[in-house]
Design a protein around this motif. Structure first.
Motif, PDB file in Angstrom:
ATOM      1  N   ASN A 264       1.537   3.942  -3.206  1.00 30.99           N
ATOM      2  CA  ASN A 264       1.328   2.772  -2.355  1.00 30.99           C
ATOM      3  C   ASN A 264      -0.159   2.540  -2.157  1.00 30.99           C
ATOM      4  O   ASN A 264      -0.991   3.369  -2.541  1.00 30.99           O
ATOM      5  CB  ASN A 264       2.046   2.962  -1.023  1.00 30.99           C
ATOM      6  CG  ASN A 264       3.545   2.795  -1.186  1.00 30.99           C
ATOM      7  OD1 ASN A 264       4.011   1.820  -1.778  1.00 30.99           O
ATOM      8  ND2 ASN A 264       4.302   3.762  -0.704  1.00 30.99           N
ATOM      9  N   HIS A 265      -0.452   1.408  -1.528  1.00 35.97           N
ATOM     10  CA  HIS A 265      -1.850   1.014  -1.345  1.00 35.97           C
ATOM     11  C   HIS A 265      -2.418   1.475  -0.008  1.00 35.97           C
ATOM     12  O   HIS A 265      -1.728   1.471   1.009  1.00 35.97           O
ATOM     13  CB  HIS A 265      -1.980  -0.506  -1.423  1.00 35.97           C
ATOM     14  CG  HIS A 265      -3.284  -1.004  -0.896  1.00 35.97           C
ATOM     15  ND1 HIS A 265      -4.419  -1.044  -1.675  1.00 35.97           N
ATOM     16  CD2 HIS A 265      -3.654  -1.415   0.350  1.00 35.97           C
ATOM     17  CE1 HIS A 265      -5.427  -1.479  -0.930  1.00 35.97           C
ATOM     18  NE2 HIS A 265      -4.984  -1.721   0.300  1.00 35.97           N
ATOM     19  N   SER A 266      -3.696   1.840  -0.027  1.00 36.19           N
ATOM     20  CA  SER A 266      -4.475   1.952   1.207  1.00 36.19           C
ATOM     21  C   SER A 266      -5.872   1.424   0.905  1.00 36.19           C
ATOM     22  O   SER A 266      -6.383   1.619  -0.204  1.00 36.19           O
ATOM     23  CB  SER A 266      -4.578   3.409   1.672  1.00 36.19           C
ATOM     24  OG  SER A 266      -5.578   3.512   2.676  1.00 36.19           O
ATOM     25  N   CYS A 267      -6.484   0.762   1.880  1.00 33.92           N
ATOM     26  CA  CYS A 267      -7.870   0.306   1.691  1.00 33.92           C
ATOM     27  C   CYS A 267      -8.848   1.481   1.812  1.00 33.92           C
ATOM     28  O   CYS A 267     -10.037   1.319   1.570  1.00 33.92           O
ATOM     29  CB  CYS A 267      -8.215  -0.785   2.705  1.00 33.92           C
ATOM     30  SG  CYS A 267      -7.197  -2.261   2.536  1.00 33.92           S
ATOM     31  N   ALA A 268      -8.337   2.642   2.218  1.00 32.42           N
ATOM     32  CA  ALA A 268      -9.138   3.873   2.203  1.00 32.42           C
ATOM     33  C   ALA A 268      -8.300   4.934   1.488  1.00 32.42           C
ATOM     34  O   ALA A 268      -7.757   5.841   2.104  1.00 32.42           O
ATOM     35  CB  ALA A 268      -9.483   4.318   3.616  1.00 32.42           C
ATOM     36  N   ASN A 317     -11.137 -10.226   3.449  1.00 32.73           N
ATOM     37  CA  ASN A 317     -11.148 -10.398   1.983  1.00 32.73           C
ATOM     38  C   ASN A 317     -10.103  -9.513   1.312  1.00 32.73           C
ATOM     39  O   ASN A 317      -9.376  -9.947   0.419  1.00 32.73           O
ATOM     40  CB  ASN A 317     -12.517 -10.018   1.404  1.00 32.73           C
ATOM     41  CG  ASN A 317     -13.585 -11.021   1.756  1.00 32.73           C
ATOM     42  OD1 ASN A 317     -13.324 -11.974   2.500  1.00 32.73           O
ATOM     43  ND2 ASN A 317     -14.784 -10.809   1.246  1.00 32.73           N
ATOM     44  N   ARG A 318     -10.057  -8.268   1.747  1.00 33.39           N
ATOM     45  CA  ARG A 318      -9.101  -7.327   1.147  1.00 33.39           C
ATOM     46  C   ARG A 318      -7.679  -7.805   1.364  1.00 33.39           C
ATOM     47  O   ARG A 318      -6.847  -7.807   0.464  1.00 33.39           O
ATOM     48  CB  ARG A 318      -9.241  -5.931   1.774  1.00 33.39           C
ATOM     49  CG  ARG A 318     -10.597  -5.290   1.647  1.00 33.39           C
ATOM     50  CD  ARG A 318     -10.529  -3.811   2.001  1.00 33.39           C
ATOM     51  NE  ARG A 318      -9.900  -3.488   3.264  1.00 33.39           N
ATOM     52  CZ  ARG A 318     -10.549  -3.284   4.414  1.00 33.39           C
ATOM     53  NH1 ARG A 318     -11.868  -3.399   4.461  1.00 33.39           N
ATOM     54  NH2 ARG A 318      -9.887  -2.973   5.508  1.00 33.39           N
ATOM     55  N   ARG A 319      -7.427  -8.227   2.610  1.00 36.80           N
ATOM     56  CA  ARG A 319      -6.052  -8.622   2.941  1.00 36.80           C
ATOM     57  C   ARG A 319      -5.638  -9.897   2.200  1.00 36.80           C
ATOM     58  O   ARG A 319      -4.490 -10.021   1.788  1.00 36.80           O
ATOM     59  CB  ARG A 319      -5.909  -8.808   4.444  1.00 36.80           C
ATOM     60  CG  ARG A 319      -6.061  -7.487   5.173  1.00 36.80           C
ATOM     61  CD  ARG A 319      -5.894  -7.678   6.651  1.00 36.80           C
ATOM     62  NE  ARG A 319      -4.849  -6.816   7.172  1.00 36.80           N
ATOM     63  CZ  ARG A 319      -4.449  -6.836   8.437  1.00 36.80           C
ATOM     64  NH1 ARG A 319      -4.981  -7.690   9.288  1.00 36.80           N
ATOM     65  NH2 ARG A 319      -3.513  -6.014   8.836  1.00 36.80           N
ATOM     66  N   ASP A 329       1.161  -7.946   3.588  1.00 38.34           N
ATOM     67  CA  ASP A 329       0.098  -7.912   4.597  1.00 38.34           C
ATOM     68  C   ASP A 329      -0.282  -6.461   4.815  1.00 38.34           C
ATOM     69  O   ASP A 329       0.547  -5.673   5.264  1.00 38.34           O
ATOM     70  CB  ASP A 329       0.604  -8.528   5.910  1.00 38.34           C
ATOM     71  CG  ASP A 329       0.953 -10.002   5.734  1.00 38.34           C
ATOM     72  OD1 ASP A 329       0.056 -10.771   5.363  1.00 38.34           O
ATOM     73  OD2 ASP A 329       2.130 -10.361   5.961  1.00 38.34           O
ATOM     74  N   CYS A 330      -1.532  -6.130   4.487  1.00 39.83           N
ATOM     75  CA  CYS A 330      -1.918  -4.719   4.561  1.00 39.83           C
ATOM     76  C   CYS A 330      -2.009  -4.260   6.020  1.00 39.83           C
ATOM     77  O   CYS A 330      -2.674  -4.886   6.843  1.00 39.83           O
ATOM     78  CB  CYS A 330      -3.253  -4.480   3.864  1.00 39.83           C
ATOM     79  SG  CYS A 330      -3.604  -2.711   3.712  1.00 39.83           S
ATOM     80  N   ASP A 331      -1.310  -3.153   6.309  1.00 38.31           N
ATOM     81  CA  ASP A 331      -1.428  -2.569   7.644  1.00 38.31           C
ATOM     82  C   ASP A 331      -1.816  -1.097   7.512  1.00 38.31           C
ATOM     83  O   ASP A 331      -1.327  -0.244   8.240  1.00 38.31           O
ATOM     84  CB  ASP A 331      -0.127  -2.747   8.445  1.00 38.31           C
ATOM     85  CG  ASP A 331       1.073  -2.122   7.734  1.00 38.31           C
ATOM     86  OD1 ASP A 331       0.899  -1.597   6.607  1.00 38.31           O
ATOM     87  OD2 ASP A 331       2.178  -2.142   8.307  1.00 38.31           O
ATOM     88  N   CYS A 332      -2.679  -0.814   6.535  1.00 40.59           N
ATOM     89  CA  CYS A 332      -3.113   0.565   6.323  1.00 40.59           C
ATOM     90  C   CYS A 332      -3.977   1.026   7.505  1.00 40.59           C
ATOM     91  O   CYS A 332      -4.407   0.209   8.326  1.00 40.59           O
ATOM     92  CB  CYS A 332      -3.889   0.691   5.004  1.00 40.59           C
ATOM     93  SG  CYS A 332      -5.576   0.067   5.062  1.00 40.59           S
ATOM     94  N   ALA A 333      -4.217   2.319   7.562  1.00 42.45           N
ATOM     95  CA  ALA A 333      -4.960   2.893   8.690  1.00 42.45           C
ATOM     96  C   ALA A 333      -6.336   2.242   8.842  1.00 42.45           C
ATOM     97  O   ALA A 333      -6.787   1.960   9.947  1.00 42.45           O
ATOM     98  CB  ALA A 333      -5.086   4.396   8.496  1.00 42.45           C
ATOM     99  N   ARG A 334      -6.974   1.966   7.688  1.00 39.05           N
ATOM    100  CA  ARG A 334      -8.307   1.364   7.757  1.00 39.05           C
ATOM    101  C   ARG A 334      -8.228  -0.062   8.302  1.00 39.05           C
ATOM    102  O   ARG A 334      -9.041  -0.461   9.138  1.00 39.05           O
ATOM    103  CB  ARG A 334      -8.957   1.382   6.372  1.00 39.05           C
ATOM    104  CG  ARG A 334     -10.386   0.873   6.383  1.00 39.05           C
ATOM    105  CD  ARG A 334     -11.037   0.975   5.020  1.00 39.05           C
ATOM    106  NE  ARG A 334     -12.231   0.133   4.959  1.00 39.05           N
ATOM    107  CZ  ARG A 334     -12.702  -0.422   3.863  1.00 39.05           C
ATOM    108  NH1 ARG A 334     -12.087  -0.223   2.706  1.00 39.05           N
ATOM    109  NH2 ARG A 334     -13.780  -1.157   3.893  1.00 39.05           N
ATOM    110  N   CYS A 335      -7.274  -0.834   7.848  1.00 35.94           N
ATOM    111  CA  CYS A 335      -7.115  -2.211   8.334  1.00 35.94           C
ATOM    112  C   CYS A 335      -6.770  -2.224   9.828  1.00 35.94           C
ATOM    113  O   CYS A 335      -7.228  -3.092  10.567  1.00 35.94           O
ATOM    114  CB  CYS A 335      -6.041  -2.944   7.549  1.00 35.94           C
ATOM    115  SG  CYS A 335      -6.626  -3.548   5.952  1.00 35.94           S
ATOM    116  N   GLU A 336      -5.959  -1.262  10.240  1.00 29.20           N
ATOM    117  CA  GLU A 336      -5.547  -1.204  11.644  1.00 29.20           C
ATOM    118  C   GLU A 336      -6.731  -0.911  12.570  1.00 29.20           C
ATOM    119  O   GLU A 336      -6.786  -1.404  13.690  1.00 29.20           O
ATOM    120  CB  GLU A 336      -4.479  -0.118  11.848  1.00 29.20           C
ATOM    121  CG  GLU A 336      -3.163  -0.418  11.158  1.00 29.20           C
ATOM    122  CD  GLU A 336      -2.301  -1.435  11.892  1.00 29.20           C
ATOM    123  OE1 GLU A 336      -1.628  -1.025  12.848  1.00 29.20           O
ATOM    124  OE2 GLU A 336      -2.312  -2.619  11.502  1.00 29.20           O
TER     125      GLU A 336
HETATM  126 ZN   LIG Z   1      -5.746  -2.165   4.346  1.00 34.16          ZN
END
Ligand SMILES: [Zn+2]
Ligand SMILES: [Zn+2]
Ligand SMILES: [Zn+2]
Length: 399
Positions: A264-268, A317-319, A329-336
């Motif tokens: 899965n995806h994470s921005c970090a 931008n990432r989202r 819709d990214c809700d990864c730890a970094r986005c949160e």
């Molecule tokens: Zn994210």
């Protein structure tokens, strides 16, 4: 996949996210967590490759770095196909090209003239996936002694069923994109009817055996479903050989890796990946730990291009990128924990991510490349674009 790598990861079925990879034991920074070959792949015609498609071997996705004299062109099929050797060409002709070329002739004309190379790329990819299925059926009919027919760089342990079992985001695909996919589905439906079906029939194999999952609609519906599955699961193969190290990474091929899709995806992310060329050809994808990972942690990669996923790339931008290309819709730890101006409320996590970026993303003299361990487990990371080296050391204890 090596057995040592297998031991580090397992697939867990999450009630919402579906299948995910988790660490079965502590994983050290740089360790290989998974190595996998494509189920199917094709050189890209889209983007920068419009004028450079002759740089990739059609038979094994090898990058033709130093063509000596004239490239080895397809003798029987598309004159715009090149190969690393006549042997590679012969195998490609036998498995794939003799079926696809007569049918898709128009799609193999000089790609710069095509209205939309983007759609051509996945049509070529999926028609080859259908041909791989044809050979699966032919070979299983012939018994275990039959040679398996596919490209040398393709994973012999995956099957068409693994492609059919992927998730699709058909319901959340933007209407404009879906309209284009529908046109392509009609082309693939015709390929199935006019090429695959008669070939199976001539070998006494009923076409009803083609699909490995239940058929609830028409052939066209199945083709459309396959496109939607491919679209959210396909990987680009990148290098910096045409646009150079100061340009955004350059996609030279696209491929489906049916075992790689469970990251899965994470921005970090805690896992990075890169491609290795071996004696079998190109596209061997290697996933490695970007930091020490604890037992039970989910293994996550970034679907956002690396060069823009560093600390400076704003959340908005990432989202937007993830929403457009992957429909979520990214809700990864970094986005949160980050706001849209990239201020992170979790200072420790922000610092950790910056440290990972410094090792993973090159940036030396504006190089747009990323680094990967020199050899599996090595703490020396080499930039895939400029060759620059850094020592990453161990992650600080107590992460
Ligand atoms: Zn994210
Ligand atoms: Zn080749
Ligand atoms: Zn570099």
């Amino acid at each position: 996949m090596s057995s040592a790598a297998d031991a580090a990861v397992k697939i867990v079925v999450h009630p919402v996210k579906g299948r995910c990879y988790y660490a079965t034991r502590p994983i050290r920074i740089s360790e290989t967590v998974l190595q996998t070959r494509p189920f199917i792949g094709v050189p890209a015609y889209n983007g920068i490759m419009k004028e450079h498609c002759e740089r990739v071997c059609m038979g094994c996705l090898r990058w033709l770095d130093h063509p000596v004299g004239e490239p080895i062109r397809s003798a029987l099929g598309s004159p715009f196909h090149v190969y690393c050797s006549r042997e590679c060409e012969a195998r490609d002709w036998e498995c794939y090209h003799r079926f696809e070329y007569p049918f898709f002739k128009d799609l193999f004309q000089p790609p710069a003239s095509l209205a939309s190379a983007y759609h051509v790329d996945y049509i070529r990819l999926l028609s080859r996936a259908m041909l791989r299925r044809l050979w699966e059926l032919v070979d299983s009919q012939a018994g275990t002694s039959a040679p398996r027919r596919h490209g040398p760089h393709e994973d012999p342990h995956t099957s068409f069923a693994s492609l059919e079992n992927l998730c699709s985001n058909e319901s959340s695909t933007e209407p404009e994109a879906l309209a284009a996919f529908k046109k392509s589905a009609a082309i693939l439906e015709a390929f199935l009817t006019k090429v695959v079906h008669p070939e199976l029939e001539s070998r006494g194999i009923p076409f009803s055996e083609f699909w490995t999952t239940p058929v609830n609609g028409t052939l066209y519906d199945k083709a459309l479903e396959l496109i939607c599955k491919e679209e959210v699961n396909v990987f680009g193969l990148y290098n910096f050989k045409i646009g150079g190290i100061h340009s955004e990474r350059q996609c030279y091929a696209s491929a489906v890796y049916t075992t790689a899709v469970f990251f899965n995806h994470s921005c970090a992310p805690n896992v990075g990946h890169h491609y290795i060329e071996t004696a079998e050809g190109g596209g061997l994808m290697t996933f490695f730990a970007l930091r020490d990972i604890q037992e039970g942690e989910e293994l996550l990669i970034s679907y956002v291009p690396l060069s823009t996923s560093s600390g400076t790339n704003p959340r908005a931008n990432r989202r937007a990128f993830l929403k457009h290309y992957f429909q979520f819709d990214c809700d990864c730890a970094r986005c949160e924990s980050e706001d849209d101006s990239a201020v992170n409320s979790n200072q420790a996590a922000a610092q950790e991510w910056r440290r990972i970026c410094e090792a993973y993303i090159c940036g030396i003299d504006s190089c747009r490349g990323w680094r990967a361990p020199r050899t599996p487990g090595s703490l020396e990371w080499v930039c895939v674009a400029c060759g620059g080296v850094v020592s990453v050391g161990q992650s600080p204890a107590g992460h």
